[in-house]
Design a protein around this motif. Structure first.
Motif, PDB file in Angstrom:
ATOM      1  N   MET A 255       0.827  -1.198   0.000  1.00  0.00           N
ATOM      2  CA  MET A 255       0.000   0.000   0.000  1.00  0.00           C
ATOM      3  C   MET A 255       0.871   1.261   0.000  1.00  0.00           C
ATOM      4  O   MET A 255       0.599   2.223  -0.723  1.00  0.00           O
ATOM      5  CB  MET A 255      -0.936   0.016   1.211  1.00  0.00           C
ATOM      6  CG  MET A 255      -1.904   1.190   1.219  1.00  0.00           C
ATOM      7  SD  MET A 255      -2.920   1.283   2.724  1.00  0.00           S
ATOM      8  CE  MET A 255      -3.984  -0.144   2.501  1.00  0.00           C
ATOM      9  N   ALA A 259       1.373   4.271  -2.948  1.00  0.00           N
ATOM     10  CA  ALA A 259       1.368   5.718  -2.732  1.00  0.00           C
ATOM     11  C   ALA A 259       2.639   6.363  -3.291  1.00  0.00           C
ATOM     12  O   ALA A 259       2.584   7.412  -3.952  1.00  0.00           O
ATOM     13  CB  ALA A 259       1.229   6.024  -1.246  1.00  0.00           C
ATOM     14  N   CYS A 263       0.153   7.030  -6.939  1.00  0.00           N
ATOM     15  CA  CYS A 263      -1.291   6.790  -6.928  1.00  0.00           C
ATOM     16  C   CYS A 263      -2.004   7.884  -6.145  1.00  0.00           C
ATOM     17  O   CYS A 263      -1.657   8.179  -4.999  1.00  0.00           O
ATOM     18  CB  CYS A 263      -1.596   5.430  -6.311  1.00  0.00           C
ATOM     19  SG  CYS A 263      -3.358   5.051  -6.272  1.00  0.00           S
ATOM     20  N   ASP A 297      -6.707   4.424   5.937  1.00  0.00           N
ATOM     21  CA  ASP A 297      -5.290   4.193   5.625  1.00  0.00           C
ATOM     22  C   ASP A 297      -4.921   4.803   4.277  1.00  0.00           C
ATOM     23  O   ASP A 297      -3.844   5.421   4.126  1.00  0.00           O
ATOM     24  CB  ASP A 297      -4.994   2.694   5.615  1.00  0.00           C
ATOM     25  CG  ASP A 297      -5.039   2.073   7.005  1.00  0.00           C
ATOM     26  OD1 ASP A 297      -5.008   2.831   7.998  1.00  0.00           O
ATOM     27  OD2 ASP A 297      -5.132   0.836   7.085  1.00  0.00           O
ATOM     28  N   LEU A 298      -5.787   4.646   3.295  1.00  0.00           N
ATOM     29  CA  LEU A 298      -5.518   5.220   1.976  1.00  0.00           C
ATOM     30  C   LEU A 298      -5.540   6.744   2.036  1.00  0.00           C
ATOM     31  O   LEU A 298      -4.692   7.417   1.432  1.00  0.00           O
ATOM     32  CB  LEU A 298      -6.522   4.695   0.961  1.00  0.00           C
ATOM     33  CG  LEU A 298      -6.371   3.218   0.588  1.00  0.00           C
ATOM     34  CD1 LEU A 298      -7.568   2.741  -0.230  1.00  0.00           C
ATOM     35  CD2 LEU A 298      -5.076   2.983  -0.193  1.00  0.00           C
ATOM     36  N   ILE A 303      -4.362   9.045  -0.888  1.00  0.00           N
ATOM     37  CA  ILE A 303      -5.041   8.337  -1.964  1.00  0.00           C
ATOM     38  C   ILE A 303      -6.552   8.455  -1.768  1.00  0.00           C
ATOM     39  O   ILE A 303      -7.082   8.058  -0.725  1.00  0.00           O
ATOM     40  CB  ILE A 303      -4.632   6.856  -1.998  1.00  0.00           C
ATOM     41  CG1 ILE A 303      -3.118   6.734  -2.265  1.00  0.00           C
ATOM     42  CG2 ILE A 303      -5.416   6.094  -3.058  1.00  0.00           C
ATOM     43  CD1 ILE A 303      -2.589   5.310  -2.168  1.00  0.00           C
ATOM     44  N   VAL A 305     -10.563   7.580  -2.507  1.00  0.00           N
ATOM     45  CA  VAL A 305     -11.267   6.309  -2.660  1.00  0.00           C
ATOM     46  C   VAL A 305     -12.553   6.512  -3.443  1.00  0.00           C
ATOM     47  O   VAL A 305     -13.417   7.309  -3.053  1.00  0.00           O
ATOM     48  CB  VAL A 305     -11.596   5.691  -1.283  1.00  0.00           C
ATOM     49  CG1 VAL A 305     -12.422   4.411  -1.463  1.00  0.00           C
ATOM     50  CG2 VAL A 305     -10.318   5.406  -0.499  1.00  0.00           C
TER      51      VAL A 305
END
Length: 460
Positions: A255, A259, A263, A297-298, A303, A305
Protein backbone atom coordinates in the motif's frame (compact mmCIF):
# COMPACT_ATOMS: atom_id res chain seq x y z
CA UNK A 1 -8.33 -1.18 -47.60
CA UNK A 2 -10.53 1.28 -45.72
CA UNK A 3 -11.53 0.38 -42.15
CA UNK A 4 -14.05 2.08 -39.85
CA UNK A 5 -13.96 1.19 -36.15
CA UNK A 6 -17.02 2.06 -34.06
CA UNK A 7 -17.86 2.13 -30.38
CA UNK A 8 -21.70 2.28 -30.27
CA UNK A 9 -23.47 4.24 -27.57
CA UNK A 10 -25.74 2.83 -24.93
CA UNK A 11 -29.13 4.44 -24.28
CA UNK A 12 -27.79 6.50 -21.38
CA UNK A 13 -24.75 7.98 -23.09
CA UNK A 14 -25.41 11.20 -24.93
CA UNK A 15 -23.17 13.48 -26.95
CA UNK A 16 -24.90 16.49 -25.40
CA UNK A 17 -25.84 17.43 -21.88
CA UNK A 18 -24.05 18.11 -18.62
CA UNK A 19 -22.59 20.97 -16.66
CA UNK A 20 -19.05 20.77 -18.02
CA UNK A 21 -17.61 21.49 -21.43
CA UNK A 22 -15.99 18.06 -21.36
CA UNK A 23 -17.68 14.83 -20.36
CA UNK A 24 -16.41 12.86 -17.38
CA UNK A 25 -15.41 10.09 -19.76
CA UNK A 26 -11.86 9.07 -20.45
CA UNK A 27 -10.82 7.84 -23.87
CA UNK A 28 -11.26 4.05 -24.08
CA UNK A 29 -8.41 1.89 -25.31
CA UNK A 30 -10.36 -0.57 -27.45
CA UNK A 31 -10.56 1.25 -30.79
CA UNK A 32 -7.10 2.77 -30.55
CA UNK A 33 -5.61 -0.64 -29.74
CA UNK A 34 -7.42 -2.27 -32.67
CA UNK A 35 -6.12 0.50 -34.94
CA UNK A 36 -2.58 -0.19 -33.79
CA UNK A 37 -2.94 -3.91 -34.51
CA UNK A 38 -3.83 -3.44 -38.20
CA UNK A 39 -1.06 -5.14 -40.24
CA UNK A 40 1.09 -2.42 -41.83
CA UNK A 41 1.36 -4.27 -45.14
CA UNK A 42 -2.36 -3.69 -45.71
CA UNK A 43 -1.71 0.07 -45.95
CA UNK A 44 -5.17 0.65 -44.48
CA UNK A 45 -6.94 3.95 -44.02
CA UNK A 46 -8.61 3.94 -40.63
CA UNK A 47 -11.53 5.97 -39.26
CA UNK A 48 -12.47 5.88 -35.57
CA UNK A 49 -15.96 6.73 -34.29
CA UNK A 50 -17.08 6.89 -30.67
CA UNK A 51 -20.83 7.40 -30.61
CA UNK A 52 -20.65 8.42 -26.97
CA UNK A 53 -19.16 11.74 -28.04
CA UNK A 54 -20.49 12.24 -31.58
CA UNK A 55 -23.05 10.78 -34.01
CA UNK A 56 -22.13 8.05 -36.49
CA UNK A 57 -22.53 9.17 -40.12
CA UNK A 58 -25.23 7.40 -42.11
CA UNK A 59 -22.68 6.52 -44.78
CA UNK A 60 -19.10 5.44 -44.16
CA UNK A 61 -16.29 5.41 -46.67
CA UNK A 62 -15.10 1.98 -45.61
CA UNK A 63 -14.74 -1.55 -46.92
CA UNK A 64 -14.92 -3.14 -43.49
CA UNK A 65 -16.73 -1.87 -40.38
CA UNK A 66 -15.73 -3.17 -36.96
CA UNK A 67 -17.85 -2.63 -33.84
CA UNK A 68 -16.89 -3.34 -30.24
CA UNK A 69 -19.87 -4.53 -28.23
CA UNK A 70 -20.70 -4.58 -24.53
CA UNK A 71 -24.05 -5.93 -23.41
CA UNK A 72 -25.69 -2.55 -22.91
CA UNK A 73 -24.76 -1.44 -26.42
CA UNK A 74 -25.60 -4.70 -28.19
CA UNK A 75 -28.98 -3.59 -29.61
CA UNK A 76 -27.44 -0.42 -31.00
CA UNK A 77 -24.47 -2.36 -32.37
CA UNK A 78 -26.80 -4.79 -34.14
CA UNK A 79 -28.80 -1.87 -35.53
CA UNK A 80 -25.65 -0.25 -36.92
CA UNK A 81 -24.44 -3.60 -38.25
CA UNK A 82 -27.66 -4.12 -40.19
CA UNK A 83 -27.51 -0.57 -41.52
CA UNK A 84 -23.99 -0.89 -42.88
CA UNK A 85 -24.42 -4.44 -44.16
CA UNK A 86 -27.37 -3.16 -46.19
CA UNK A 87 -24.92 -0.74 -47.79
CA UNK A 88 -22.67 -3.62 -48.82
CA UNK A 89 -20.07 -3.16 -46.07
CA UNK A 90 -18.38 -6.12 -44.43
CA UNK A 91 -19.28 -5.92 -40.72
CA UNK A 92 -17.23 -7.47 -37.91
CA UNK A 93 -18.31 -7.64 -34.26
CA UNK A 94 -16.15 -8.22 -31.19
CA UNK A 95 -15.94 -7.34 -27.53
CA UNK A 96 -17.23 -8.77 -24.23
CA UNK A 97 -20.83 -9.34 -25.32
CA UNK A 98 -19.77 -11.12 -28.50
CA UNK A 99 -17.42 -13.30 -26.47
CA UNK A 100 -20.24 -14.17 -24.06
CA UNK A 101 -22.94 -14.57 -26.74
CA UNK A 102 -21.20 -15.67 -29.96
CA UNK A 103 -24.20 -17.51 -31.41
CA UNK A 104 -26.38 -14.42 -31.06
CA UNK A 105 -23.72 -12.11 -32.48
CA UNK A 106 -23.04 -14.34 -35.50
CA UNK A 107 -26.47 -13.58 -36.87
CA UNK A 108 -25.68 -9.87 -37.05
CA UNK A 109 -22.26 -9.85 -38.73
CA UNK A 110 -20.17 -11.21 -41.55
CA UNK A 111 -17.54 -12.24 -39.00
CA UNK A 112 -17.03 -12.11 -35.23
CA UNK A 113 -13.99 -12.10 -32.95
CA UNK A 114 -14.35 -14.14 -29.76
CA UNK A 115 -11.99 -13.32 -26.90
CA UNK A 116 -8.98 -11.03 -26.98
CA UNK A 117 -8.12 -9.92 -30.50
CA UNK A 118 -4.36 -9.36 -30.59
CA UNK A 119 -3.98 -12.41 -32.87
CA UNK A 120 -7.45 -12.85 -34.38
CA UNK A 121 -8.00 -9.25 -35.57
CA UNK A 122 -4.86 -9.11 -37.79
CA UNK A 123 -5.69 -12.60 -39.07
CA UNK A 124 -9.23 -11.51 -39.93
CA UNK A 125 -8.00 -8.45 -41.82
CA UNK A 126 -5.48 -10.47 -43.83
CA UNK A 127 -8.18 -13.01 -44.68
CA UNK A 128 -10.52 -10.22 -45.77
CA UNK A 129 -7.83 -8.71 -47.97
CA UNK A 130 -7.45 -12.00 -49.87
CA UNK A 131 -11.20 -12.70 -50.03
CA UNK A 132 -11.17 -15.58 -47.56
CA UNK A 133 -13.05 -14.21 -44.55
CA UNK A 134 -14.14 -16.84 -42.01
CA UNK A 135 -17.31 -16.43 -39.93
CA UNK A 136 -15.59 -16.74 -36.52
CA UNK A 137 -12.14 -15.91 -35.19
CA UNK A 138 -11.08 -17.13 -31.77
CA UNK A 139 -8.55 -16.07 -29.18
CA UNK A 140 -5.47 -18.28 -29.51
CA UNK A 141 -5.21 -21.09 -26.91
CA UNK A 142 -1.70 -19.93 -26.00
CA UNK A 143 -2.70 -16.25 -25.90
CA UNK A 144 -0.27 -13.99 -24.09
CA UNK A 145 0.35 -10.28 -23.67
CA UNK A 146 4.05 -10.89 -23.04
CA UNK A 147 5.04 -9.43 -26.40
CA UNK A 148 7.93 -7.02 -26.65
CA UNK A 149 6.92 -6.03 -30.19
CA UNK A 150 3.33 -5.14 -29.29
CA UNK A 151 2.38 -1.74 -30.76
CA UNK A 152 1.24 1.13 -28.58
CA UNK A 153 -2.40 2.18 -28.82
CA UNK A 154 -3.03 4.85 -31.48
CA UNK A 155 -4.39 7.43 -29.02
CA UNK A 156 -3.55 10.14 -31.54
CA UNK A 157 -6.41 9.03 -33.79
CA UNK A 158 -8.98 10.75 -31.59
CA UNK A 159 -9.40 14.45 -30.86
CA UNK A 160 -8.04 14.84 -27.34
CA UNK A 161 -10.50 17.65 -26.66
CA UNK A 162 -13.45 15.27 -26.73
CA UNK A 163 -12.39 13.35 -23.64
CA UNK A 164 -11.41 14.20 -20.11
CA UNK A 165 -8.10 12.49 -20.76
CA UNK A 166 -6.37 10.30 -23.34
CA UNK A 167 -3.74 9.12 -20.86
CA UNK A 168 -5.33 5.70 -20.35
CA UNK A 169 -3.08 2.69 -19.90
CA UNK A 170 -3.30 -1.04 -19.32
CA UNK A 171 -0.74 -3.33 -17.73
CA UNK A 172 -2.84 -6.46 -17.15
CA UNK A 173 -6.14 -8.04 -18.16
CA UNK A 174 -8.72 -10.17 -16.36
CA UNK A 175 -8.72 -11.06 -12.66
CA UNK A 176 -8.01 -14.11 -10.52
CA UNK A 177 -11.27 -13.82 -8.58
CA UNK A 178 -14.59 -15.36 -9.66
CA UNK A 179 -17.23 -12.91 -8.40
CA UNK A 180 -20.64 -14.23 -9.47
CA UNK A 181 -21.76 -11.08 -11.29
CA UNK A 182 -18.47 -10.27 -13.02
CA UNK A 183 -18.13 -10.59 -16.79
CA UNK A 184 -14.34 -11.04 -16.79
CA UNK A 185 -14.00 -14.64 -15.54
CA UNK A 186 -16.99 -15.74 -17.63
CA UNK A 187 -15.58 -14.20 -20.81
CA UNK A 188 -11.83 -14.63 -20.43
CA UNK A 189 -11.18 -16.93 -17.48
CA UNK A 190 -9.36 -16.22 -14.22
CA UNK A 191 -5.81 -16.14 -15.57
CA UNK A 192 -4.36 -12.66 -15.43
CA UNK A 193 -2.54 -11.67 -18.62
CA UNK A 194 0.38 -9.33 -18.07
CA UNK A 195 2.17 -6.98 -20.40
CA UNK A 196 5.94 -6.67 -19.89
CA UNK A 197 6.61 -3.95 -17.33
CA UNK A 198 9.24 -2.46 -19.67
CA UNK A 199 6.56 -2.14 -22.36
CA UNK A 200 4.11 -0.43 -19.99
CA UNK A 201 6.74 2.03 -18.80
CA UNK A 202 7.77 2.81 -22.38
CA UNK A 203 4.14 3.37 -23.34
CA UNK A 204 3.76 5.90 -20.54
CA UNK A 205 7.02 7.62 -21.48
CA UNK A 206 6.23 7.88 -25.18
CA UNK A 207 2.82 9.41 -24.50
CA UNK A 208 4.39 11.97 -22.22
CA UNK A 209 1.58 12.89 -19.81
CA UNK A 210 1.95 12.98 -16.03
CA UNK A 211 -1.62 12.17 -14.98
CA UNK A 212 -2.67 8.64 -15.88
CA UNK A 213 -5.51 6.16 -15.55
CA UNK A 214 -4.92 2.41 -15.36
CA UNK A 215 -7.99 0.47 -16.47
CA UNK A 216 -6.76 -2.91 -15.20
CA UNK A 217 -9.46 -4.77 -13.27
CA UNK A 218 -7.15 -5.59 -10.39
CA UNK A 219 -3.65 -4.12 -10.45
CA UNK A 220 -2.55 -5.97 -7.30
CA UNK A 221 -3.74 -9.43 -8.34
CA UNK A 222 -0.12 -10.58 -8.79
CA UNK A 223 1.82 -8.94 -5.96
CA UNK A 224 5.24 -9.57 -7.51
CA UNK A 225 4.21 -8.01 -10.82
CA UNK A 226 2.52 -5.11 -9.00
CA UNK A 227 5.63 -4.36 -6.95
CA UNK A 228 7.80 -4.28 -10.06
CA UNK A 229 5.35 -1.99 -11.88
CA UNK A 230 4.90 0.43 -8.97
CA UNK A 231 8.63 0.58 -8.32
CA UNK A 232 9.28 1.43 -11.97
CA UNK A 233 6.64 4.18 -11.86
CA UNK A 234 8.39 6.10 -9.08
CA UNK A 235 11.12 7.71 -11.25
CA UNK A 236 8.50 8.81 -13.79
CA UNK A 237 7.01 11.21 -11.24
CA UNK A 238 3.45 10.57 -12.45
CA UNK A 239 0.09 10.71 -10.73
CA UNK A 240 -2.24 7.84 -11.46
CA UNK A 241 -5.68 6.45 -10.73
CA UNK A 242 -6.67 2.81 -10.97
CA UNK A 243 -8.56 -0.19 -9.60
CA UNK A 244 -7.76 -2.56 -6.78
CA UNK A 245 -9.41 -4.97 -4.39
CA UNK A 246 -9.59 -4.25 -0.67
CA UNK A 247 -7.06 -7.05 -0.16
CA UNK A 248 -4.48 -4.31 -0.51
CA UNK A 249 -5.24 -3.66 3.17
CA UNK A 250 -3.41 -6.88 4.11
CA UNK A 251 -0.11 -5.68 2.67
CA UNK A 252 0.85 -2.37 4.25
CA UNK A 253 4.23 -2.37 2.49
CA UNK A 254 2.54 -2.69 -0.90
CA UNK A 255 0.00 0.00 0.00
CA UNK A 256 2.83 2.40 0.83
CA UNK A 257 4.59 1.50 -2.43
CA UNK A 258 1.34 2.26 -4.30
CA UNK A 259 1.37 5.72 -2.73
CA UNK A 260 5.06 6.31 -3.52
CA UNK A 261 4.48 5.30 -7.14
CA UNK A 262 2.14 8.28 -7.57
CA UNK A 263 -1.29 6.79 -6.93
CA UNK A 264 -3.83 9.49 -6.12
CA UNK A 265 -7.04 7.47 -6.33
CA UNK A 266 -8.21 3.87 -6.23
CA UNK A 267 -11.55 2.41 -7.24
CA UNK A 268 -12.45 -0.29 -4.72
CA UNK A 269 -15.24 -2.80 -5.25
CA UNK A 270 -16.70 -2.63 -1.75
CA UNK A 271 -19.98 -4.01 -3.15
CA UNK A 272 -22.11 -4.17 0.00
CA UNK A 273 -22.36 -3.45 3.72
CA UNK A 274 -25.09 -6.10 4.15
CA UNK A 275 -24.06 -9.19 6.13
CA UNK A 276 -24.40 -12.24 3.93
CA UNK A 277 -24.42 -10.37 0.62
CA UNK A 278 -20.70 -10.80 0.01
CA UNK A 279 -21.29 -14.54 0.06
CA UNK A 280 -24.04 -14.02 -2.53
CA UNK A 281 -21.55 -12.31 -4.82
CA UNK A 282 -18.77 -14.84 -4.23
CA UNK A 283 -16.73 -12.01 -2.79
CA UNK A 284 -16.36 -13.35 0.71
CA UNK A 285 -12.74 -12.17 0.81
CA UNK A 286 -14.02 -8.62 1.33
CA UNK A 287 -15.17 -9.77 4.78
CA UNK A 288 -11.52 -9.94 5.85
CA UNK A 289 -11.16 -6.16 5.63
CA UNK A 290 -12.51 -3.29 7.71
CA UNK A 291 -13.75 -0.95 4.96
CA UNK A 292 -13.54 2.16 7.13
CA UNK A 293 -10.01 1.35 8.15
CA UNK A 294 -8.77 0.74 4.61
CA UNK A 295 -10.34 4.04 3.52
CA UNK A 296 -8.64 5.82 6.43
CA UNK A 297 -5.29 4.19 5.63
CA UNK A 298 -5.52 5.22 1.98
CA UNK A 299 -6.54 8.76 2.90
CA UNK A 300 -3.55 8.97 5.25
CA UNK A 301 -1.32 8.15 2.26
CA UNK A 302 -2.98 10.80 0.09
CA UNK A 303 -5.04 8.34 -1.96
CA UNK A 304 -8.69 9.09 -2.70
CA UNK A 305 -11.27 6.31 -2.66
CA UNK A 306 -13.95 5.70 -5.26
CA UNK A 307 -16.09 3.15 -3.46
CA UNK A 308 -18.40 1.03 -5.62
CA UNK A 309 -21.51 -0.60 -4.19
CA UNK A 310 -24.10 -2.85 -5.78
CA UNK A 311 -27.75 -3.10 -4.75
CA UNK A 312 -30.05 -6.07 -5.24
CA UNK A 313 -28.05 -8.98 -3.81
CA UNK A 314 -30.19 -11.69 -2.27
CA UNK A 315 -29.59 -10.59 1.33
CA UNK A 316 -30.42 -6.94 0.55
CA UNK A 317 -33.61 -5.53 2.04
CA UNK A 318 -35.15 -2.05 1.60
CA UNK A 319 -33.00 -0.58 4.37
CA UNK A 320 -29.77 -1.29 2.43
CA UNK A 321 -29.86 2.04 0.60
CA UNK A 322 -29.86 4.32 3.63
CA UNK A 323 -27.40 2.05 5.46
CA UNK A 324 -24.96 2.18 2.54
CA UNK A 325 -25.22 5.96 2.21
CA UNK A 326 -24.57 6.38 5.93
CA UNK A 327 -21.52 4.14 5.67
CA UNK A 328 -20.16 6.18 2.76
CA UNK A 329 -20.55 9.34 4.85
CA UNK A 330 -18.96 7.86 7.97
CA UNK A 331 -16.02 6.37 6.05
CA UNK A 332 -15.42 9.54 4.04
CA UNK A 333 -15.65 7.78 0.68
CA UNK A 334 -14.48 10.50 -1.71
CA UNK A 335 -16.60 9.34 -4.66
CA UNK A 336 -19.32 6.79 -3.86
CA UNK A 337 -20.77 4.99 -6.85
CA UNK A 338 -23.85 2.78 -6.87
CA UNK A 339 -25.11 0.20 -9.35
CA UNK A 340 -28.04 -2.15 -9.62
CA UNK A 341 -26.99 -5.79 -9.65
CA UNK A 342 -27.00 -6.85 -13.29
CA UNK A 343 -27.00 -10.50 -14.45
CA UNK A 344 -24.93 -10.09 -17.60
CA UNK A 345 -25.40 -13.00 -20.03
CA UNK A 346 -22.88 -15.77 -19.65
CA UNK A 347 -22.13 -15.02 -16.01
CA UNK A 348 -22.88 -17.45 -13.17
CA UNK A 349 -25.35 -14.89 -11.83
CA UNK A 350 -27.34 -14.93 -15.06
CA UNK A 351 -27.37 -18.72 -15.16
CA UNK A 352 -28.58 -18.93 -11.54
CA UNK A 353 -31.31 -16.30 -11.87
CA UNK A 354 -32.47 -17.78 -15.16
CA UNK A 355 -32.75 -21.22 -13.56
CA UNK A 356 -34.80 -19.64 -10.77
CA UNK A 357 -37.09 -17.90 -13.26
CA UNK A 358 -36.04 -14.45 -12.03
CA UNK A 359 -34.82 -12.85 -15.27
CA UNK A 360 -37.45 -10.28 -16.22
CA UNK A 361 -36.12 -9.11 -19.59
CA UNK A 362 -33.41 -9.83 -22.08
CA UNK A 363 -33.53 -6.38 -23.59
CA UNK A 364 -29.77 -5.94 -23.49
CA UNK A 365 -30.05 -2.13 -23.67
CA UNK A 366 -31.28 -2.25 -20.07
CA UNK A 367 -28.23 -4.20 -18.90
CA UNK A 368 -26.29 -1.11 -17.86
CA UNK A 369 -26.06 -1.35 -14.08
CA UNK A 370 -28.86 1.14 -13.67
CA UNK A 371 -32.05 -0.72 -14.61
CA UNK A 372 -33.63 -3.61 -12.71
CA UNK A 373 -33.78 -6.58 -15.11
CA UNK A 374 -34.43 -9.37 -12.59
CA UNK A 375 -36.71 -10.11 -9.65
CA UNK A 376 -34.91 -9.25 -6.40
CA UNK A 377 -35.32 -11.59 -3.47
CA UNK A 378 -35.56 -9.18 -0.56
CA UNK A 379 -37.56 -6.36 -2.10
CA UNK A 380 -39.74 -5.48 -5.06
CA UNK A 381 -38.47 -4.32 -8.43
CA UNK A 382 -39.83 -0.85 -7.71
CA UNK A 383 -38.16 -0.69 -4.30
CA UNK A 384 -34.81 -1.56 -5.83
CA UNK A 385 -35.15 1.00 -8.64
CA UNK A 386 -36.35 3.82 -6.38
CA UNK A 387 -33.90 3.00 -3.60
CA UNK A 388 -30.96 3.02 -5.98
CA UNK A 389 -31.82 6.47 -7.28
CA UNK A 390 -32.48 7.76 -3.77
CA UNK A 391 -29.05 6.56 -2.62
CA UNK A 392 -27.35 8.49 -5.43
CA UNK A 393 -29.22 11.68 -4.59
CA UNK A 394 -28.68 11.39 -0.84
CA UNK A 395 -24.97 10.67 -0.99
CA UNK A 396 -24.45 13.70 -3.25
CA UNK A 397 -26.46 16.22 -1.23
CA UNK A 398 -24.40 19.30 -0.44
CA UNK A 399 -24.23 18.37 3.24
CA UNK A 400 -23.23 14.81 2.35
CA UNK A 401 -20.45 15.98 0.04
CA UNK A 402 -19.11 18.25 2.77
CA UNK A 403 -19.26 15.53 5.40
CA UNK A 404 -17.49 12.96 3.22
CA UNK A 405 -14.69 15.27 2.11
CA UNK A 406 -14.19 16.58 5.66
CA UNK A 407 -13.83 13.01 6.95
CA UNK A 408 -11.42 12.19 4.14
CA UNK A 409 -9.53 15.46 4.74
CA UNK A 410 -9.69 15.90 1.00
CA UNK A 411 -9.82 19.64 0.46
CA UNK A 412 -8.34 19.73 -3.03
CA UNK A 413 -10.32 21.59 -5.72
CA UNK A 414 -10.38 18.41 -7.81
CA UNK A 415 -12.30 16.59 -5.09
CA UNK A 416 -15.04 19.20 -5.09
CA UNK A 417 -15.08 19.34 -8.89
CA UNK A 418 -15.45 15.57 -9.14
CA UNK A 419 -18.28 15.60 -6.62
CA UNK A 420 -19.98 18.40 -8.54
CA UNK A 421 -19.94 16.24 -11.64
CA UNK A 422 -21.26 13.23 -9.76
CA UNK A 423 -23.92 15.37 -8.07
CA UNK A 424 -25.20 16.40 -11.49
CA UNK A 425 -25.38 12.82 -12.71
CA UNK A 426 -26.96 11.67 -9.44
CA UNK A 427 -29.90 13.96 -10.20
CA UNK A 428 -30.05 12.98 -13.89
CA UNK A 429 -29.71 9.22 -13.87
CA UNK A 430 -32.54 8.89 -16.35
CA UNK A 431 -30.48 10.85 -18.86
CA UNK A 432 -26.84 10.06 -18.11
CA UNK A 433 -24.59 7.48 -16.59
CA UNK A 434 -20.99 8.58 -17.10
CA UNK A 435 -19.07 8.23 -13.88
CA UNK A 436 -15.41 7.84 -14.78
CA UNK A 437 -12.45 9.10 -12.77
CA UNK A 438 -12.05 12.87 -13.18
CA UNK A 439 -8.28 13.31 -13.00
CA UNK A 440 -7.87 16.85 -14.30
CA UNK A 441 -9.36 20.19 -13.37
CA UNK A 442 -12.52 20.75 -15.33
CA UNK A 443 -13.17 23.82 -17.48
CA UNK A 444 -15.53 26.37 -16.04
CA UNK A 445 -19.16 25.50 -15.64
CA UNK A 446 -21.51 26.06 -18.54
CA UNK A 447 -25.28 25.59 -18.83
CA UNK A 448 -25.09 23.26 -21.80
CA UNK A 449 -22.60 20.66 -22.87
CA UNK A 450 -20.74 21.73 -25.98
CA UNK A 451 -21.44 19.20 -28.69
CA UNK A 452 -18.46 17.46 -30.18
CA UNK A 453 -17.76 17.48 -33.87
CA UNK A 454 -17.84 14.10 -35.64
CA UNK A 455 -14.79 12.06 -34.70
CA UNK A 456 -13.20 10.92 -37.92
CA UNK A 457 -9.47 10.66 -38.27
CA UNK A 458 -7.89 9.04 -41.31
CA UNK A 459 -4.40 7.63 -41.33
CA UNK A 460 -2.68 5.96 -44.18
Amino acid sequence: MKIALISPKGPLYRARGGIFKKSLRYQPLTLTTLAALIPPELEAQVSLYDEGIAPIPDTLDADIVGLTVITGTAPRAYELAAHFRAQGKTVVLGGPHVTLMPEEATGHADAICVGYAEDSWPELLRDHARGALKPTYYQQPDFSLDRSDMPFARRDLFDRGSFLTQAVFEATRSCAHDCEFCVAPAAWGRKQYQKPVDWVINDIRQFGQKQLIFVDLNLISDRQYARELFTRLIPLNVQWFGLSTVLLAHDRELMELVARSGCKGLLLGLETVTPGSLQDARKKFNDSVDFKQVAADLHHLGISVQGCFVFGLDHDTPDVFDTTVEFALDAGIDLPRFAVLTPFPGTPLHHRLAAQGRILTRDWSLYDGQHVVFQPQGMSVQELAIGHERAWKNVYRWSAIGRRLWTARNFKPLALTANLGYRFYAHNLHRFYTCDWPIQAMPRRTPDHVSASPQKVVCG
